[in-house]
Design a protein around this motif. Structure first.
Motif, short mmCIF file in Angstrom:
data_model
loop_
_atom_site.label_atom_id
_atom_site.label_comp_id
_atom_site.label_asym_id
_atom_site.label_seq_id
_atom_site.Cartn_x
_atom_site.Cartn_y
_atom_site.Cartn_z
N VAL A 1 -10.40 5.04 -1.93
CA VAL A 1 -10.19 6.02 -3.00
C VAL A 1 -9.80 5.30 -4.28
O VAL A 1 -10.28 5.61 -5.37
N MET A 2 -8.95 4.26 -4.14
CA MET A 2 -8.52 3.49 -5.32
C MET A 2 -9.71 2.86 -6.03
O MET A 2 -9.84 2.94 -7.25
N GLU A 3 -10.61 2.21 -5.27
CA GLU A 3 -11.76 1.56 -5.89
C GLU A 3 -12.60 2.56 -6.67
O GLU A 3 -13.09 2.27 -7.76
N GLU B 1 -3.26 2.52 -11.56
CA GLU B 1 -3.17 1.17 -12.11
C GLU B 1 -3.67 0.12 -11.13
O GLU B 1 -4.31 -0.86 -11.51
N ALA B 2 -3.31 0.26 -9.86
CA ALA B 2 -3.81 -0.65 -8.81
C ALA B 2 -3.60 -2.11 -9.14
O ALA B 2 -4.52 -2.92 -9.08
N GLU B 3 -2.39 -2.45 -9.51
CA GLU B 3 -2.08 -3.81 -9.98
C GLU B 3 -2.39 -4.90 -8.96
O GLU B 3 -2.75 -6.02 -9.32
N CYS B 4 -2.24 -4.60 -7.69
CA CYS B 4 -2.44 -5.66 -6.68
C CYS B 4 -3.89 -5.72 -6.20
O CYS B 4 -4.22 -6.54 -5.35
N GLY B 5 -4.72 -4.84 -6.72
CA GLY B 5 -6.13 -4.90 -6.37
C GLY B 5 -6.45 -4.39 -4.97
O GLY B 5 -7.51 -4.69 -4.44
N GLY B 6 -5.53 -3.66 -4.39
CA GLY B 6 -5.82 -3.04 -3.10
C GLY B 6 -5.20 -3.72 -1.90
O GLY B 6 -5.60 -3.47 -0.76
N ALA B 7 -4.22 -4.59 -2.15
CA ALA B 7 -3.60 -5.36 -1.06
C ALA B 7 -2.39 -4.65 -0.44
O ALA B 7 -1.67 -5.25 0.36
N CYS B 8 -2.18 -3.39 -0.81
CA CYS B 8 -1.02 -2.63 -0.31
C CYS B 8 0.28 -3.35 -0.67
O CYS B 8 1.19 -3.49 0.14
N ALA B 9 0.35 -3.85 -1.92
CA ALA B 9 1.50 -4.64 -2.34
C ALA B 9 2.06 -4.25 -3.70
O ALA B 9 2.83 -5.01 -4.28
N CYS B 10 1.69 -3.07 -4.21
CA CYS B 10 2.20 -2.72 -5.55
C CYS B 10 2.63 -1.26 -5.68
O CYS B 10 3.49 -0.95 -6.50
N ALA B 11 2.04 -0.35 -4.96
CA ALA B 11 2.36 1.08 -5.03
C ALA B 11 1.96 1.73 -6.35
O ALA B 11 2.43 2.82 -6.66
N THR B 12 1.10 1.08 -7.16
CA THR B 12 0.68 1.71 -8.41
C THR B 12 -0.69 2.39 -8.27
O THR B 12 -1.37 2.64 -9.26
N CYS B 13 -1.05 2.68 -7.04
CA CYS B 13 -2.28 3.46 -6.79
C CYS B 13 -1.90 4.75 -6.04
O CYS B 13 -2.73 5.34 -5.38
N HIS B 14 -0.64 5.14 -6.21
CA HIS B 14 -0.09 6.32 -5.52
C HIS B 14 -0.84 7.59 -5.90
O HIS B 14 -1.11 7.84 -7.06
N ARG C 1 0.17 9.18 -0.56
CA ARG C 1 -0.51 8.05 0.07
C ARG C 1 -0.82 7.02 -1.00
O ARG C 1 -0.84 7.34 -2.19
N LEU C 2 -1.05 5.79 -0.58
CA LEU C 2 -1.56 4.79 -1.50
C LEU C 2 -3.08 4.84 -1.42
O LEU C 2 -3.65 4.70 -0.33
N SER C 3 -3.71 5.05 -2.57
CA SER C 3 -5.16 5.34 -2.54
C SER C 3 -5.99 4.14 -2.10
O SER C 3 -7.13 4.31 -1.69
N CYS C 4 -5.41 2.93 -2.16
CA CYS C 4 -6.19 1.76 -1.69
C CYS C 4 -6.21 1.69 -0.17
O CYS C 4 -6.94 0.88 0.40
N GLN C 5 -5.43 2.55 0.47
CA GLN C 5 -5.38 2.54 1.93
C GLN C 5 -6.14 3.73 2.53
O GLN C 5 -6.13 3.95 3.73
FE1 FES Z 1 -1.66 -2.04 -4.90
FE2 FES Z 1 -2.79 0.05 -3.67
S1 FES Z 1 -3.59 -1.12 -5.28
S2 FES Z 1 -0.89 -0.85 -3.27
#
Ligand code: FES
Length: 106
Positions: free
Chosen positions: A24-26, A37-50, A83-87
């Motif tokens: 969903v994030m992508e 914002e997705a700062e970590c690019g989808g690594a589940c390490a930033c929480a800015t894709c909430h 949820r985190l949208s990258c997950q």
């Molecule tokens: Fe960083 Fe989802 S993009 S946790």
């Protein structure tokens, strides 16, 4: 292709034909949805894709994994539907999925 709707905080609706296997994030980033914002690019390490999963979809999308659950602690205004949208991976059984972008990220 699976239909995905992302509703920005200002109410703008992004109706997206999402590729199965993408997140969903992508799709949000690719379609310039404001507020992801997705700062970590989808690594589940930033929480800015909430995002908030629409009430009609929470059961289908399911619960976050423990790692995502821990990272959600860093998100702002977390709710039971958070949820985190990258997950969240797009798949045919999520056809029609609706998620909402919160007012702000962490
Ligand atoms: Fe960083 Fe989802 S993009 S946790």
């Amino acid at each position: 292709m699976t239909k995905l709707t992302i509703v920005a905080f200002d109410g703008q609706r992004f109706e997206i034909d999402a590729a199965d296997g993408s997140t969903v994030m992508e799709n949000a980033v690719r379609n310039s949805v404001p507020g992801i914002e997705a700062e970590c690019g989808g690594a589940c390490a930033c929480a800015t894709c909430h995002v908030y999963v629409d009430d009609a979809w929470t059961a289908k999308v399911g619960e976050p994994e423990p790692m995502e659950e821990d990272m959600l602690d860093f998100a702002v205004d977390v709710r039971p539907t958070s949820r985190l949208s990258c997950q969240i991976k797009i798949a045919p059984d999520l056809d029609g999925l609706v998620v909402h972008v919160p007012e702000r990220q962490a």
